[in-house]
Design a protein around this motif. Structure first.
Motif, PDB file in Angstrom:
ATOM      1  N   ALA A  15       0.834  -1.211   0.000  1.00  0.00           N
ATOM      2  CA  ALA A  15       0.000   0.000   0.000  1.00  0.00           C
ATOM      3  C   ALA A  15       0.867   1.258   0.000  1.00  0.00           C
ATOM      4  CB  ALA A  15      -0.940  -0.008   1.202  1.00  0.00           C
ATOM      5  N   ASN A  16       1.914   1.261   0.802  1.00  0.00           N
ATOM      6  CA  ASN A  16       2.801   2.428   0.847  1.00  0.00           C
ATOM      7  C   ASN A  16       3.512   2.651  -0.475  1.00  0.00           C
ATOM      8  OD1 ASN A  16       2.244   3.271   3.459  1.00  0.00           O
ATOM      9  ND2 ASN A  16       3.833   1.994   4.360  1.00  0.00           N
ATOM     10  N   LYS A  17       3.973   1.580  -1.096  1.00  0.00           N
ATOM     11  CA  LYS A  17       4.681   1.720  -2.371  1.00  0.00           C
ATOM     12  C   LYS A  17       3.748   2.207  -3.477  1.00  0.00           C
ATOM     13  CE  LYS A  17       8.559  -1.293  -1.485  1.00  0.00           C
ATOM     14  NZ  LYS A  17       9.557  -2.120  -2.100  1.00  0.00           N
ATOM     15  N   VAL A  18       2.542   1.688  -3.504  1.00  0.00           N
ATOM     16  CA  VAL A  18       1.565   2.149  -4.499  1.00  0.00           C
ATOM     17  C   VAL A  18       1.262   3.625  -4.259  1.00  0.00           C
ATOM     18  CG1 VAL A  18      -0.835   1.934  -5.288  1.00  0.00           C
ATOM     19  CG2 VAL A  18       0.549  -0.118  -4.933  1.00  0.00           C
ATOM     20  N   SER A  19       0.987   3.982  -3.011  1.00  0.00           N
ATOM     21  CA  SER A  19       0.678   5.370  -2.669  1.00  0.00           C
ATOM     22  C   SER A  19       1.839   6.300  -2.996  1.00  0.00           C
ATOM     23  CB  SER A  19       0.311   5.462  -1.185  1.00  0.00           C
ATOM     24  OG  SER A  19      -0.176   6.738  -0.884  1.00  0.00           O
ATOM     25  N   GLN A  20       3.058   5.872  -2.709  1.00  0.00           N
ATOM     26  CA  GLN A  20       4.233   6.695  -2.990  1.00  0.00           C
ATOM     27  C   GLN A  20       4.427   6.907  -4.496  1.00  0.00           C
ATOM     28  OE1 GLN A  20       7.395   4.653  -0.966  1.00  0.00           O
ATOM     29  NE2 GLN A  20       6.723   5.352   1.058  1.00  0.00           N
ATOM     30  N   GLU A  49      -3.957   5.973 -14.769  1.00  0.00           N
ATOM     31  CA  GLU A  49      -2.856   5.518 -15.618  1.00  0.00           C
ATOM     32  C   GLU A  49      -1.791   4.797 -14.779  1.00  0.00           C
ATOM     33  OE1 GLU A  49       0.370   8.033 -18.055  1.00  0.00           O
ATOM     34  OE2 GLU A  49      -1.704   8.568 -18.525  1.00  0.00           O
ATOM     35  N   VAL A  50      -1.431   5.382 -13.658  1.00  0.00           N
ATOM     36  CA  VAL A  50      -0.441   4.770 -12.765  1.00  0.00           C
ATOM     37  C   VAL A  50      -0.982   3.463 -12.196  1.00  0.00           C
ATOM     38  CG1 VAL A  50       0.850   5.064 -10.611  1.00  0.00           C
ATOM     39  CG2 VAL A  50       0.650   6.967 -12.213  1.00  0.00           C
ATOM     40  N   GLU A  51      -2.245   3.471 -11.817  1.00  0.00           N
ATOM     41  CA  GLU A  51      -2.870   2.246 -11.310  1.00  0.00           C
ATOM     42  C   GLU A  51      -2.763   1.130 -12.348  1.00  0.00           C
ATOM     43  OE1 GLU A  51      -7.217   0.718  -9.680  1.00  0.00           O
ATOM     44  OE2 GLU A  51      -7.134   2.187 -11.303  1.00  0.00           O
ATOM     45  N   LYS A  52      -3.042   1.449 -13.602  1.00  0.00           N
ATOM     46  CA  LYS A  52      -2.960   0.446 -14.677  1.00  0.00           C
ATOM     47  C   LYS A  52      -1.530  -0.063 -14.844  1.00  0.00           C
ATOM     48  CE  LYS A  52      -6.950   1.881 -17.351  1.00  0.00           C
ATOM     49  NZ  LYS A  52      -7.454   2.505 -18.562  1.00  0.00           N
ATOM     50  N   PHE A 100      -0.797  -2.343 -11.629  1.00  0.00           N
ATOM     51  CA  PHE A 100      -1.542  -3.588 -11.555  1.00  0.00           C
ATOM     52  C   PHE A 100      -1.660  -4.302 -12.898  1.00  0.00           C
ATOM     53  CE2 PHE A 100      -2.876  -1.146  -7.849  1.00  0.00           C
ATOM     54  CZ  PHE A 100      -2.605  -2.074  -6.855  1.00  0.00           C
ATOM     55  N   GLY A 101      -1.003  -3.751 -13.920  1.00  0.00           N
ATOM     56  CA  GLY A 101      -1.026  -4.365 -15.239  1.00  0.00           C
ATOM     57  C   GLY A 101      -0.349  -5.721 -15.301  1.00  0.00           C
ATOM     58  N   SER A 102       0.497  -5.993 -14.319  1.00  0.00           N
ATOM     59  CA  SER A 102       1.177  -7.293 -14.305  1.00  0.00           C
ATOM     60  C   SER A 102       0.258  -8.411 -13.819  1.00  0.00           C
ATOM     61  CB  SER A 102       2.420  -7.221 -13.407  1.00  0.00           C
ATOM     62  OG  SER A 102       2.036  -6.968 -12.073  1.00  0.00           O
ATOM     63  N   LEU A 103      -0.898  -8.047 -13.280  1.00  0.00           N
ATOM     64  CA  LEU A 103      -1.849  -9.059 -12.811  1.00  0.00           C
ATOM     65  C   LEU A 103      -2.743  -9.507 -13.960  1.00  0.00           C
ATOM     66  CD1 LEU A 103      -3.090  -7.436  -9.463  1.00  0.00           C
ATOM     67  CD2 LEU A 103      -1.250  -9.099  -9.762  1.00  0.00           C
ATOM     68  N   GLU A 145      -6.358 -12.698 -11.472  1.00  0.00           N
ATOM     69  CA  GLU A 145      -5.650 -12.238 -10.271  1.00  0.00           C
ATOM     70  C   GLU A 145      -6.219 -10.914  -9.774  1.00  0.00           C
ATOM     71  OE1 GLU A 145      -1.192 -14.118 -10.979  1.00  0.00           O
ATOM     72  OE2 GLU A 145      -1.785 -12.286 -12.058  1.00  0.00           O
ATOM     73  N   ARG A 146      -6.500 -10.033 -10.706  1.00  0.00           N
ATOM     74  CA  ARG A 146      -7.082  -8.729 -10.322  1.00  0.00           C
ATOM     75  C   ARG A 146      -8.445  -8.933  -9.673  1.00  0.00           C
ATOM     76  NH1 ARG A 146      -6.372  -2.807 -11.742  1.00  0.00           N
ATOM     77  NH2 ARG A 146      -8.186  -2.001 -10.684  1.00  0.00           N
TER      78      ARG A 146
END
Length: 151
Positions: free
Chosen positions: A25-30, A121-124, A127-130, A134-135
């Motif tokens: 969560a911290n890495k995604v948020s950062q 865009e960043v979210e994609k 999480f694009g590797s899922l 998995e998503r």
């Protein structure tokens, strides 16, 4: 010291699920924060408030605390900065003089509308590797955890 190693209660932090969730969560948020801060000069707490106000407005400070899952002091600081920047309007609640109501200004609405596509865009990217499965599994798992934890 115990004779039976299985009696020892130990935790390797890097294998402890709550720790792993916090780190992810911290890495995604950062990652999102870097872009929001660089491109729009906003900090994540401010962006969370703007994004919340885009869909829930006007609201009280207490509602922002609940909706953003941030502590009241952080909401207060972000709210002050957003008001100073002219991105939100803070007015006394006509029905309860002890409370204020917060809403986006036109400029605040424009800014948050610009930031959301970048965040998506960043979210994609993240999480694009899922795979789709998995998503879907992750989303179902998170929904269950939110229910257990009381949203």
């Amino acid at each position: 010291m115990r004779d039976d190693p299985e009696d020892d209660v130990t935790v390797r932090l890097d294998e402890f699920l709550p720790f792993q969730l916090a780190v992810v969560a911290n890495k995604v948020s950062q990652t999102i924060a870097r872009i929001i801060e660089e491109e729009f000069k906003l900090h994540i707490p401010e962006w969370r408030i703007l994004a919340t106000l885009l869909y829930h407005s006007p609201v009280s400070s207490q509602m922002l605390v609940q909706q953003t899952a941030m502590d009241p002091a952080r909401v207060s600081r972000a709210q002050t900065r957003l008001a100073d920047l002219g991105l939100i309007d803070v007015q006394q609640d006509p029905d309860d003089k002890r409370r204020v109501l917060i809403k986006l200004t036109q400029r605040g609405s424009e800014i948050v509308s610009e930031t959301i596509p970048r965040a998506i865009e960043v979210e994609k990217e993240i999480f694009g590797s899922l795979s789709d499965g998995e998503r879907s599994c992750l989303e179902t798992t998170l929904e269950k955890l939110f229910k257990v934890l009381g949203d």
